[in-house]
Enzyme design. Structure first.
Site, PDB file in Angstrom:
ATOM      1  N   SER A   1      17.109 -16.027 -93.154  1.00 27.42           N
ATOM      2  CA  SER A   1      18.149 -15.401 -92.030  1.00 27.42           C
ATOM      3  C   SER A   1      18.395 -14.805 -92.403  1.00 27.42           C
ATOM      4  O   SER A   1      19.092 -14.186 -93.347  1.00 27.42           O
ATOM      5  CB  SER A   1      19.217 -16.841 -91.846  1.00 27.42           C
ATOM      6  OG  SER A   1      20.131 -15.581 -90.536  1.00 27.42           O
TER       7      SER A   1
ATOM      8  N   TYR B   1      27.428 -21.860 -92.374  1.00 28.53           N
ATOM      9  CA  TYR B   1      25.872 -21.158 -92.630  1.00 28.53           C
ATOM     10  C   TYR B   1      25.216 -20.241 -92.767  1.00 28.53           C
ATOM     11  O   TYR B   1      24.340 -20.783 -93.474  1.00 28.53           O
ATOM     12  CB  TYR B   1      25.585 -21.523 -91.045  1.00 28.53           C
ATOM     13  CG  TYR B   1      24.030 -20.746 -90.579  1.00 28.53           C
ATOM     14  CD1 TYR B   1      22.953 -22.129 -91.512  1.00 28.53           C
ATOM     15  CD2 TYR B   1      23.574 -19.739 -89.569  1.00 28.53           C
ATOM     16  CE1 TYR B   1      21.838 -22.087 -90.645  1.00 28.53           C
ATOM     17  CE2 TYR B   1      22.372 -19.507 -89.635  1.00 28.53           C
ATOM     18  CZ  TYR B   1      21.271 -20.017 -90.081  1.00 28.53           C
ATOM     19  OH  TYR B   1      20.441 -20.098 -90.268  1.00 28.53           O
TER      20      TYR B   1
HETATM   21  N1  LIG Z   1      15.999 -20.479 -84.663  1.00 31.97           N
HETATM   22  C1  LIG Z   1      16.760 -19.575 -85.674  1.00 31.97           C
HETATM   23  O1  LIG Z   1      17.543 -18.068 -84.442  1.00 31.97           O
HETATM   24  C2  LIG Z   1      17.104 -18.309 -86.754  1.00 31.97           C
HETATM   25  C3  LIG Z   1      17.304 -17.655 -87.114  1.00 31.97           C
HETATM   26  C4  LIG Z   1      17.581 -17.319 -88.457  1.00 31.97           C
HETATM   27  C5  LIG Z   1      17.110 -18.236 -89.518  1.00 31.97           C
HETATM   28  N2  LIG Z   1      16.134 -20.012 -88.866  1.00 31.97           N
HETATM   29  C6  LIG Z   1      16.388 -20.956 -89.264  1.00 31.97           C
HETATM   30  O2  LIG Z   1      15.103 -21.045 -89.347  1.00 31.97           O
HETATM   31  C7  LIG Z   1      15.168 -22.646 -89.692  1.00 31.97           C
HETATM   32  C8  LIG Z   1      14.050 -23.578 -88.464  1.00 31.97           C
HETATM   33  O3  LIG Z   1      15.214 -23.925 -87.402  1.00 31.97           O
HETATM   34  P1  LIG Z   1      14.762 -23.848 -86.315  1.00 31.97           P
HETATM   35  O4  LIG Z   1      15.269 -21.617 -85.494  1.00 31.97           O
HETATM   36  O5  LIG Z   1      12.970 -23.905 -85.988  1.00 31.97           O
HETATM   37  O6  LIG Z   1      15.310 -24.767 -85.504  1.00 31.97           O
HETATM   38  P2  LIG Z   1      14.779 -26.112 -84.820  1.00 31.97           P
HETATM   39  O7  LIG Z   1      14.594 -26.101 -83.518  1.00 31.97           O
HETATM   40  O8  LIG Z   1      16.356 -26.781 -85.307  1.00 31.97           O
HETATM   41  O9  LIG Z   1      14.852 -26.867 -85.924  1.00 31.97           O
HETATM   42  C9  LIG Z   1      15.024 -27.477 -87.310  1.00 31.97           C
HETATM   43  C10 LIG Z   1      14.031 -28.464 -87.644  1.00 31.97           C
HETATM   44  O10 LIG Z   1      14.707 -28.546 -88.633  1.00 31.97           O
HETATM   45  C11 LIG Z   1      15.176 -30.150 -89.063  1.00 31.97           C
HETATM   46  N3  LIG Z   1      16.019 -30.837 -89.316  1.00 31.97           N
HETATM   47  C12 LIG Z   1      17.614 -30.447 -89.549  1.00 31.97           C
HETATM   48  N4  LIG Z   1      18.594 -31.418 -90.204  1.00 31.97           N
HETATM   49  C13 LIG Z   1      17.622 -32.312 -90.858  1.00 31.97           C
HETATM   50  C14 LIG Z   1      17.631 -33.553 -91.805  1.00 31.97           C
HETATM   51  N5  LIG Z   1      18.633 -34.391 -91.804  1.00 31.97           N
HETATM   52  N6  LIG Z   1      16.547 -33.565 -92.316  1.00 31.97           N
HETATM   53  C15 LIG Z   1      15.729 -33.846 -92.043  1.00 31.97           C
HETATM   54  N7  LIG Z   1      14.548 -32.431 -91.507  1.00 31.97           N
HETATM   55  C16 LIG Z   1      16.121 -31.990 -90.685  1.00 31.97           C
HETATM   56  C17 LIG Z   1      14.613 -30.912 -87.827  1.00 31.97           C
HETATM   57  O11 LIG Z   1      14.004 -32.231 -87.632  1.00 31.97           O
HETATM   58  P3  LIG Z   1      14.521 -33.385 -87.089  1.00 31.97           P
HETATM   59  O12 LIG Z   1      15.703 -32.780 -85.782  1.00 31.97           O
HETATM   60  O13 LIG Z   1      13.255 -33.893 -86.250  1.00 31.97           O
HETATM   61  O14 LIG Z   1      15.435 -33.987 -88.102  1.00 31.97           O
HETATM   62  C18 LIG Z   1      13.601 -29.840 -87.209  1.00 31.97           C
HETATM   63  O15 LIG Z   1      12.355 -30.124 -87.902  1.00 31.97           O
HETATM   64  C19 LIG Z   1      15.842 -23.332 -89.813  1.00 31.97           C
HETATM   65  O16 LIG Z   1      15.930 -23.209 -91.778  1.00 31.97           O
HETATM   66  C20 LIG Z   1      17.550 -22.539 -89.746  1.00 31.97           C
HETATM   67  O17 LIG Z   1      18.137 -21.855 -90.033  1.00 31.97           O
HETATM   68  C21 LIG Z   1      16.492 -20.156 -87.017  1.00 31.97           C
END
Ligand SMILES: NC(=O)c1ccc[n+]([C@@H]2O[C@H](COP(=O)([O-])OP(=O)(O)OC[C@H]3O[C@@H](n4cnc5c(N)ncnc54)[C@H](OP(=O)(O)O)[C@@H]3O)[C@@H](O)[C@H]2O)c1
Length: 281
Positions: free
Chosen positions: A137, A150
């Site tokens: 991130s 985080y």
């Molecule tokens: N969106 C942003 O602004 C942003 C910015 C910087 C970095 N990121 C990073 O990008 C990555 C993806 O995030 P996203 O934005 O796509 O968010 P998201 O839509 O909430 O997706 C998160 C994914 O992680 C999975 N997950 C969470 N807890 C889990 C667990 N205990 N076991 C297995 N899977 C788990 C969820 O699946 P289930 O709930 O089905 O388990 C979901 O598929 C993350 O690492 C996040 O830190 C996001």
């Protein structure tokens, strides 16, 4: 670069960045092991894309991760592309976040990433090729106010990614960090749910901090265009398919201003910038 047909493993494939990445890898011809907890979402993906295999695993549970890793080791086809994407955030000043919540967050954001990497490496070493993409991130470079836990998990991801890149370069295995800015996924909704009512439980001393940080964040967001998960999935595909990928890719709203300042300023200058930007003193 490892070309299709090869096996790719994507964590967090039920939503957001991981889902978009799994679909793109499947369309490119990879067999995709799609990991997340929500089986119905994974089944739906697999029904639409026959090259996607649903693998329900709760990455916060070390025993479940260990069992899944044993299966990876026993599989005839090695994993050539590993996208460690699953992750979430919990908000709050450090004093307000329970240690057990910090441990759980690190299980998903950091320890599962290491464990899966260790499980995939023997196969990649045998092939003398492979790509590991770790979704960090912009907060892997600096914390936003009230996101210290985080941010710490993403600093840890950055550290291990830098170390792996050096260790694995002689073996032909590429290791890439992806640093998204603010991306419209379920991320914010999940963070709100995992945080609970922090304002109700915080000591009075911190209330102005939360209110000020929230107001400044809302103002910063209001001035920016939202970006969807496709933007980051495309970068991940670039990292996987490029002949020589960059060590790290940064993209998305907020990345320009904050990463720009983090690079330009020394530690004291960046602290002064953040305190002023969020009107905290
Ligand atoms: N969106 C942003 O602004 C942003 C910015 C910087 C970095 N990121 C990073 O990008 C990555 C993806 O995030 P996203 O934005 O796509 O968010 P998201 O839509 O909430 O997706 C998160 C994914 O992680 C999975 N997950 C969470 N807890 C889990 C667990 N205990 N076991 C297995 N899977 C788990 C969820 O699946 P289930 O709930 O089905 O388990 C979901 O598929 C993350 O690492 C996040 O830190 C996001």
């Amino acid at each position: 670069m490892i070309t299709p047909p090869a096996t790719a493993l994507v964590t967090g494939a039920s939503s957001g960045i991981g889902r978009e990445t799994a679909v793109r890898l499947a369309k490119a011809g990879y067999t995709v092991m799609a990991v997340a907890r929500r089986m119905a979402r994974l089944d739906e993906l697999a029904a639409q894309h026959p090259q996607i295999e649903p693998w329900p695993v709760d990455l916060s549970q070390p025993a479940a991760v260990a069992q899944f890793c044993e299966m990876i080791a026993a599989r005839a086809e090695p994993v050539g592309v590993l996208v460690n994407n699953a992750g979430y955030s919990t908000r709050g000043v450090v004093e307000d976040v329970a240690l057990e919540d910090i441990r759980r967050l690190f299980e998903v954001n950091f320890f599962a990433l290491i464990r899966l990497t260790q499980a995939c490496l023997p196969g990649m070493r045998r092939m003398r090729q492979g790509t590991i993409v770790n979704v960090s991130s912009i907060v892997g470079q600096f914390p936003f106010p009230g996101s210290g836990v985080y941010a710490a998990s993403k600093y840890a991801v950055e550290g291990i990614t830098d170390a792996l890149r050096i260790e694995l370069a002689p073996l032909g295995i590429r290791v890439v960090a992806i640093r998204p800015g603010a991306i419209a996924t379920e991320f914010s909704e999940v963070a709100t749910r995992m945080t609970g009512d922090v304002l109700a439980r915080t000591p009075g001393d911190y209330k102005p901090f939360y209110q000020q940080a929230r107001a400044a964040m809302d103002e910063i967001f209001a001035a920016r265009q939202a970006a969807g998960p496709e933007l980051i999935a495309e970068l991940i595909i670039e990292a996987v398919t490029a002949k020589e990928p960059q060590a790290a890719y940064t993209a998305g709203p907020l990345s320009g201003e904050f990463i720009g300042r983090r690079k330009e300023l020394d530690d004291d200058g960046f602290l002064a910038f953040m305190l002023e930007r969020f009107k905290l003193i």
